[in-house]
Design a protein around this motif. Structure first.
Motif, PDB file in Angstrom:
ATOM      1  N   ALA A  76      29.251  16.846  36.345  1.00  0.00           N
ATOM      2  CA  ALA A  76      28.342  17.667  37.547  1.00  0.00           C
ATOM      3  C   ALA A  76      27.549  15.972  38.227  1.00  0.00           C
ATOM      4  CB  ALA A  76      27.630  18.731  36.540  1.00  0.00           C
ATOM      5  N   VAL A  77      28.400  16.104  39.419  1.00  0.00           N
ATOM      6  CA  VAL A  77      27.687  14.822  40.607  1.00  0.00           C
ATOM      7  C   VAL A  77      26.457  15.627  41.658  1.00  0.00           C
ATOM      8  CG1 VAL A  77      28.064  13.096  42.151  1.00  0.00           C
ATOM      9  CG2 VAL A  77      29.636  13.363  40.146  1.00  0.00           C
ATOM     10  N   ARG A  78      25.304  15.464  41.067  1.00  0.00           N
ATOM     11  CA  ARG A  78      23.777  15.689  42.340  1.00  0.00           C
ATOM     12  C   ARG A  78      24.559  16.158  43.442  1.00  0.00           C
ATOM     13  NH1 ARG A  78      18.244  16.090  41.180  1.00  0.00           N
ATOM     14  NH2 ARG A  78      18.245  17.648  42.975  1.00  0.00           N
ATOM     15  N   THR A  79      24.447  16.596  44.364  1.00  0.00           N
ATOM     16  CA  THR A  79      24.425  16.739  45.796  1.00  0.00           C
ATOM     17  C   THR A  79      23.149  17.213  46.145  1.00  0.00           C
ATOM     18  OG1 THR A  79      25.452  18.963  46.215  1.00  0.00           O
ATOM     19  CG2 THR A  79      26.718  16.604  45.778  1.00  0.00           C
ATOM     20  N   GLU A  80      22.657  16.872  47.759  1.00  0.00           N
ATOM     21  CA  GLU A  80      21.814  17.139  48.613  1.00  0.00           C
ATOM     22  C   GLU A  80      21.263  18.942  48.107  1.00  0.00           C
ATOM     23  OE1 GLU A  80      25.082  16.924  50.046  1.00  0.00           O
ATOM     24  OE2 GLU A  80      24.865  17.931  51.855  1.00  0.00           O
ATOM     25  N   ASP A  81      19.800  18.878  48.239  1.00  0.00           N
ATOM     26  CA  ASP A  81      19.062  20.077  48.595  1.00  0.00           C
ATOM     27  C   ASP A  81      19.620  20.746  49.250  1.00  0.00           C
ATOM     28  OD1 ASP A  81      17.872  19.793  46.516  1.00  0.00           O
ATOM     29  OD2 ASP A  81      16.042  19.134  47.430  1.00  0.00           O
ATOM     30  N   HIS A  82      20.066  22.499  49.482  1.00  0.00           N
ATOM     31  CA  HIS A  82      20.635  22.591  50.012  1.00  0.00           C
ATOM     32  C   HIS A  82      19.536  24.603  50.555  1.00  0.00           C
ATOM     33  CE1 HIS A  82      24.507  21.095  50.141  1.00  0.00           C
ATOM     34  NE2 HIS A  82      25.100  21.569  50.897  1.00  0.00           N
ATOM     35  N   PRO A  83      19.407  25.160  51.759  1.00  0.00           N
ATOM     36  CA  PRO A  83      18.955  25.903  51.946  1.00  0.00           C
ATOM     37  C   PRO A  83      19.047  27.129  51.456  1.00  0.00           C
ATOM     38  CG  PRO A  83      20.565  25.988  54.049  1.00  0.00           C
ATOM     39  CD  PRO A  83      19.887  24.630  53.207  1.00  0.00           C
ATOM     40  N   LEU A  84      17.999  28.213  50.847  1.00  0.00           N
ATOM     41  CA  LEU A  84      18.678  29.078  50.761  1.00  0.00           C
ATOM     42  C   LEU A  84      19.383  30.267  50.691  1.00  0.00           C
ATOM     43  CD1 LEU A  84      14.881  29.796  49.241  1.00  0.00           C
ATOM     44  CD2 LEU A  84      16.140  29.043  47.401  1.00  0.00           C
ATOM     45  N   GLY A  85      19.643  30.325  52.186  1.00  0.00           N
ATOM     46  CA  GLY A  85      20.107  30.949  53.074  1.00  0.00           C
ATOM     47  C   GLY A  85      22.025  30.652  52.574  1.00  0.00           C
ATOM     48  N   TYR A  86      22.337  29.361  52.088  1.00  0.00           N
ATOM     49  CA  TYR A  86      23.766  28.973  51.649  1.00  0.00           C
ATOM     50  C   TYR A  86      23.990  29.469  50.796  1.00  0.00           C
ATOM     51  CZ  TYR A  86      27.495  25.748  52.712  1.00  0.00           C
ATOM     52  OH  TYR A  86      27.886  24.762  52.911  1.00  0.00           O
ATOM     53  N   ALA A  87      23.404  30.044  50.324  1.00  0.00           N
ATOM     54  CA  ALA A  87      23.472  30.934  48.968  1.00  0.00           C
ATOM     55  C   ALA A  87      24.991  32.207  49.596  1.00  0.00           C
ATOM     56  CB  ALA A  87      22.774  31.657  48.212  1.00  0.00           C
ATOM     57  N   GLU A  88      24.428  32.329  50.492  1.00  0.00           N
ATOM     58  CA  GLU A  88      25.640  33.810  51.317  1.00  0.00           C
ATOM     59  C   GLU A  88      26.522  33.071  52.480  1.00  0.00           C
ATOM     60  OE1 GLU A  88      21.671  35.241  52.072  1.00  0.00           O
ATOM     61  OE2 GLU A  88      21.471  35.357  50.059  1.00  0.00           O
ATOM     62  N   PHE A  89      26.426  31.401  51.804  1.00  0.00           N
ATOM     63  CA  PHE A  89      27.300  31.114  53.389  1.00  0.00           C
ATOM     64  C   PHE A  89      28.877  31.329  53.100  1.00  0.00           C
ATOM     65  CE2 PHE A  89      30.241  27.971  54.619  1.00  0.00           C
ATOM     66  CZ  PHE A  89      30.886  28.551  56.045  1.00  0.00           C
ATOM     67  N   GLU A  90      29.859  31.953  53.473  1.00  0.00           N
ATOM     68  CA  GLU A  90      31.787  31.774  52.832  1.00  0.00           C
ATOM     69  C   GLU A  90      32.163  31.781  54.255  1.00  0.00           C
ATOM     70  OE1 GLU A  90      33.134  34.386  49.465  1.00  0.00           O
ATOM     71  OE2 GLU A  90      33.533  35.634  51.518  1.00  0.00           O
ATOM     72  N   GLY A  91      33.020  30.712  54.189  1.00  0.00           N
ATOM     73  CA  GLY A  91      33.745  30.676  55.272  1.00  0.00           C
ATOM     74  C   GLY A  91      34.227  29.303  55.634  1.00  0.00           C
ATOM     75  N   VAL A  92      34.982  28.422  56.155  1.00  0.00           N
ATOM     76  CA  VAL A  92      35.602  27.798  57.484  1.00  0.00           C
ATOM     77  C   VAL A  92      34.425  26.309  57.893  1.00  0.00           C
ATOM     78  CG1 VAL A  92      37.389  26.710  58.423  1.00  0.00           C
ATOM     79  CG2 VAL A  92      38.035  28.677  57.374  1.00  0.00           C
ATOM     80  N   ILE A  93      34.702  25.251  57.311  1.00  0.00           N
ATOM     81  CA  ILE A  93      33.407  24.185  57.704  1.00  0.00           C
ATOM     82  C   ILE A  93      34.704  23.724  58.387  1.00  0.00           C
ATOM     83  CG2 ILE A  93      31.923  22.411  57.152  1.00  0.00           C
ATOM     84  CD1 ILE A  93      31.453  23.600  55.014  1.00  0.00           C
ATOM     85  N   PRO A  94      34.755  23.485  60.067  1.00  0.00           N
ATOM     86  CA  PRO A  94      35.510  22.263  60.736  1.00  0.00           C
ATOM     87  C   PRO A  94      35.687  21.086  60.233  1.00  0.00           C
ATOM     88  CG  PRO A  94      34.122  23.250  62.066  1.00  0.00           C
ATOM     89  CD  PRO A  94      33.960  23.546  60.211  1.00  0.00           C
ATOM     90  N   GLU A  95      37.222  21.019  60.922  1.00  0.00           N
ATOM     91  CA  GLU A  95      37.230  19.478  60.812  1.00  0.00           C
ATOM     92  C   GLU A  95      36.709  18.861  61.631  1.00  0.00           C
ATOM     93  OE1 GLU A  95      39.761  17.603  59.314  1.00  0.00           O
ATOM     94  OE2 GLU A  95      40.655  19.504  58.154  1.00  0.00           O
ATOM     95  N   GLY A  96      36.393  17.180  60.768  1.00  0.00           N
ATOM     96  CA  GLY A  96      35.559  16.875  61.068  1.00  0.00           C
ATOM     97  C   GLY A  96      34.254  16.736  61.171  1.00  0.00           C
ATOM     98  N   GLU A  97      33.939  17.525  60.403  1.00  0.00           N
ATOM     99  CA  GLU A  97      32.099  17.708  59.934  1.00  0.00           C
ATOM    100  C   GLU A  97      32.016  17.878  58.161  1.00  0.00           C
ATOM    101  OE1 GLU A  97      29.615  19.388  61.799  1.00  0.00           O
ATOM    102  OE2 GLU A  97      31.305  18.346  63.535  1.00  0.00           O
TER     103      GLU A  97
END
Ligand code: MN
Length: 196
Positions: A76-97
């Motif tokens: 398990a590699v530690r990554t940056e803290d995310h906002p609480l709202g991220y827990a509901e995120f499902e979708g596509v992060i666009p190319e280049g992002e």
């Protein structure tokens, strides 16, 4: 540190005019802290395991995802803290992002902190700082005790995620294979990719 300070790196990496990921926080706190496991088909497929603590989601990228077998030690590699709202995120992060690819909410629920020292509970954020945290997860797919132990510090901290040997342990199960769908929408990664 406030949640806003903790999320500085998260925000710096993203252009919110381009990515559908949330920029901020969800309102209010629940009685029980939440956890989420997001299956993320980016450059390499991995599972992002996130635990609510101090108003943010403390995060680790787990290439193989959580196991129900106490003999399996998952990197398990530690990554940056995310906002609480991220827990509901499902979708596509666009190319280049940052993190371009498909995100699926693989499991979610609440958790209890099991971390103790000298018979006293250690707050989760403190336990993470000291490199040793134990939690009881109440998800829709995964349940029971899990430990996270840091074995390597510095950038890209290395941790091991291990199922504790309790009544919920089961070496025969392989949930990442048998239950690939989103607990939010019932979709597969392919169906999310097509819809977006
Ligand atoms: Mn990820």
């Amino acid at each position: 540190m406030t949640a806003s300070d903790a999320l500085k790196r998260y925000r710096e990496k993203r252009d919110f005019s381009r990515t559908p990921e949330p920029s901020g926080d969800r309102e209010g706190a629940l009685a029980r802290p939440i956890f989420v496991v997001q299956k993320h088909d980016a450059r390499t497929l991995h599972y992002d395991v996130r635990l609510e603590a101090d108003g943010v989601l403390k995060s680790w990228a787990v290439p193989k995802g959580p196991s129900t077998d106490p003999k399996e030690r998952r990197l398990a590699v530690r990554t940056e803290d995310h906002p609480l709202g991220y827990a509901e995120f499902e979708g596509v992060i666009p190319e280049g992002e940052y993190g371009a690819g498909v995100v699926l909410v693989w499991d979610r629920g609440t958790y209890r902190n099991l971390t103790e020292r000298g018979g006293r509970e250690v707050p989760v954020s403190e336990a993470i700082e000291s490199g040793h945290v134990k939690v009881w997860l109440e998800g829709e797919k995964i349940r029971g005790g899990y430990s996270l132990v840091r074995f390597r510090g510095g950038r890209g901290e290395g941790w091991l995620l291990v199922k504790m040997d309790d009544g919920e342990a089961d070496a025969r199960k392989d949930l990442t294979s048998t239950e690939p769908r989103s607990v939010l929408t019932g979709r597969t990664l392919e169906e999310i990719a097509e819809a977006d």
